[in-house]
Design a protein around this motif. Sequence first.
Motif, PDB file in Angstrom:
ATOM      1  N   GLY A 227       8.622 -83.368  42.649  1.00 39.81           N
ATOM      2  CA  GLY A 227       7.404 -83.167  41.877  1.00 39.81           C
ATOM      3  C   GLY A 227       7.500 -83.771  40.493  1.00 39.81           C
ATOM      4  N   ASN A 228       6.744 -83.207  39.564  1.00 39.74           N
ATOM      5  CA  ASN A 228       6.642 -83.764  38.220  1.00 39.74           C
ATOM      6  C   ASN A 228       7.959 -83.803  37.450  1.00 39.74           C
ATOM      7  N   PRO A 229       8.784 -82.778  37.522  1.00 40.43           N
ATOM      8  CA  PRO A 229      10.071 -82.857  36.801  1.00 40.43           C
ATOM      9  C   PRO A 229      10.928 -84.027  37.268  1.00 40.43           C
ATOM     10  N   ARG A 230      10.965 -84.248  38.563  1.00 43.49           N
ATOM     11  CA  ARG A 230      11.763 -85.368  39.068  1.00 43.49           C
ATOM     12  C   ARG A 230      11.152 -86.700  38.659  1.00 43.49           C
ATOM     13  N   ALA A 231       9.815 -86.783  38.609  1.00 46.80           N
ATOM     14  CA  ALA A 231       9.152 -88.012  38.170  1.00 46.80           C
ATOM     15  C   ALA A 231       9.480 -88.319  36.719  1.00 46.80           C
ATOM     16  N   GLU A 232       9.581 -87.270  35.882  1.00 52.85           N
ATOM     17  CA  GLU A 232       9.923 -87.469  34.483  1.00 52.85           C
ATOM     18  C   GLU A 232      11.354 -87.971  34.338  1.00 52.85           C
ATOM     19  N   LEU A 233      12.260 -87.470  35.153  1.00 52.17           N
ATOM     20  CA  LEU A 233      13.630 -87.982  35.126  1.00 52.17           C
ATOM     21  C   LEU A 233      13.678 -89.451  35.539  1.00 52.17           C
ATOM     22  N   PHE A 234      12.860 -89.779  36.528  1.00 56.32           N
ATOM     23  CA  PHE A 234      12.793 -91.188  36.950  1.00 56.32           C
ATOM     24  C   PHE A 234      12.252 -92.055  35.820  1.00 56.32           C
TER      25      PHE A 234
ATOM     26  N   ARG B 248      13.042-101.937  42.199  1.00 60.75           N
ATOM     27  CA  ARG B 248      12.926-101.738  43.645  1.00 60.75           C
ATOM     28  C   ARG B 248      14.232-101.229  44.243  1.00 60.75           C
ATOM     29  N   SER B 249      15.334-101.597  43.637  1.00 67.73           N
ATOM     30  CA  SER B 249      16.624-101.127  44.159  1.00 67.73           C
ATOM     31  C   SER B 249      16.830 -99.640  43.899  1.00 67.73           C
ATOM     32  N   MET B 250      16.012 -99.045  43.055  1.00 67.49           N
ATOM     33  CA  MET B 250      16.107 -97.616  42.772  1.00 67.49           C
ATOM     34  C   MET B 250      15.453 -96.776  43.872  1.00 67.49           C
ATOM     35  N   SER B 251      14.811 -97.443  44.821  1.00 71.35           N
ATOM     36  CA  SER B 251      14.136 -96.739  45.907  1.00 71.35           C
ATOM     37  C   SER B 251      15.158 -96.161  46.885  1.00 71.35           C
ATOM     38  N   THR B 252      14.880 -94.959  47.360  1.00 71.29           N
ATOM     39  CA  THR B 252      15.709 -94.325  48.383  1.00 71.29           C
ATOM     40  C   THR B 252      14.808 -93.828  49.505  1.00 71.29           C
ATOM     41  N   ALA B 253      15.418 -93.412  50.594  1.00 71.67           N
ATOM     42  CA  ALA B 253      14.629 -92.917  51.725  1.00 71.67           C
ATOM     43  C   ALA B 253      13.833 -91.678  51.335  1.00 71.67           C
TER      44      ALA B 253
ATOM     45  N   SER C  65      13.005 -90.839  48.110  1.00 64.43           N
ATOM     46  CA  SER C  65      12.136 -91.119  46.956  1.00 64.43           C
ATOM     47  C   SER C  65      11.852 -92.612  46.867  1.00 64.43           C
ATOM     48  N   PRO C  66      10.905 -93.110  47.670  1.00 63.50           N
ATOM     49  CA  PRO C  66      10.604 -94.537  47.655  1.00 63.50           C
ATOM     50  C   PRO C  66       9.938 -94.970  46.350  1.00 63.50           C
ATOM     51  N   VAL C  67      10.299 -96.166  45.905  1.00 59.43           N
ATOM     52  CA  VAL C  67       9.739 -96.760  44.690  1.00 59.43           C
ATOM     53  C   VAL C  67       9.047 -98.062  45.069  1.00 59.43           C
ATOM     54  N   ARG C  68       7.816 -98.217  44.622  1.00 58.62           N
ATOM     55  CA  ARG C  68       7.062 -99.437  44.888  1.00 58.62           C
ATOM     56  C   ARG C  68       6.642-100.058  43.552  1.00 58.62           C
ATOM     57  N   VAL C  69       6.790-101.380  43.450  1.00 58.78           N
ATOM     58  CA  VAL C  69       6.494-102.085  42.206  1.00 58.78           C
ATOM     59  C   VAL C  69       5.359-103.068  42.450  1.00 58.78           C
ATOM     60  N   GLY C  70       4.301-102.958  41.649  1.00 60.09           N
ATOM     61  CA  GLY C  70       3.164-103.861  41.747  1.00 60.09           C
ATOM     62  C   GLY C  70       2.846-104.507  40.409  1.00 60.09           C
ATOM     63  N   GLY C  71       1.725-105.193  40.342  1.00 64.81           N
ATOM     64  CA  GLY C  71       1.356-105.929  39.139  1.00 64.81           C
ATOM     65  C   GLY C  71       1.496-107.424  39.357  1.00 64.81           C
ATOM     66  N   ALA C  72       0.946-108.205  38.427  1.00 64.27           N
ATOM     67  CA  ALA C  72       0.949-109.660  38.578  1.00 64.27           C
ATOM     68  C   ALA C  72       2.361-110.230  38.640  1.00 64.27           C
TER      69      ALA C  72
END
Length: 339
Positions: free
Chosen positions: A70-77, A123-128, A130-137
């Motif tokens: 949840g939010n606490p883990r997102a803040e750590l990320f 992107r390498s910070m993604s795990t099964a 806690s997936p991480v997706r990177v977008g933008g130009a």
Amino acid sequence: MTERPWRYLAFALATIFLLSSPIAFMRLGQLDAGVDPTSHTQRRAYDIIAAKFTAGANDPLLVTYTGAGGNPRAELFRQEVQTDSDVASATIIARSETTSVLHVVPVAAGRSTRTADLVDRLRSMSTAESPVRVGGASAAYVDFTKRIDERLMLVVGVTIALSFVALLISFRAPVVAAKSAVLNGFSIAASLGVIVAVFQLAWDWPIPSFMPILVFALVFGLSMDYEVFILSRVREDYLESTDDDDANQRSIVSGVASSAQVIAPAALIMIAVFAGFALDPDGNIRVIGVALSVAILIDATLIRLVVIPSTMMLLGRLNWWPAVPGGTASKTGVVALLE
């Protein structure tokens, strides 16, 4: 060229090798407003944003993080992302119970290798869990460049192989078909080397990722046209000559001299047109103009007037094997089509 073929061939190949050598340092990417003329409003806006914030603020990244914490883990990320030396700021701009969206501002410009490396690290910070997706130009440019890198050599290899088959069918001479298919790539390599030296090594621009395939497709087509013109004329003269030791030399001199009357004006027109593109204020158009102008200049001079006659002179009768002069073989290529 026919009197001292080794000397002229060595000079031409050394020149082409020298011009092509910067390809080893080629870095593909995308150009942004930071390479536009300072008179353009988009360039002035780019410079103001870069000065007040960072160059990367012109092309921020959008990062989504999904996790069970949840939010606490997102803040750590977010804090972990913020500690990266290439990140100017990382802010959570939207969140739900399980997913957060971060606005990440890189320190370097979107066209920089530092930003491309940052995208890979995020992107390498993604795990099964806690997936991480990177977008933008900038992230889209990184993905596009990687896809071009993966397919470039396949496109080049297939094109050269198909050109060999086409020349083999047209002239029924495997040696000259193989040689021509390879030599047609020399002018392309030299032109890419020139734009790397001028724009990347001198001006610190990345080479637009679509540029190698675009230049290869256009120049290879023009080179094949010039090649067929020359080979058709040389082959016609060779097959109609008497079977003696000088048949190969006479056919080369006659064929190159007559076909040059068509190739030289055509090449001059194309060089003039593409040189105009090289003066365009848009960075992508400028790179295209320089690459195509240099490629056609090298192809019409060093390749067609030096390398082709020299190699054909050294190969002798092997050029048109198994055909022999004075035989009854039919004319092929452009000559046959015109008649």
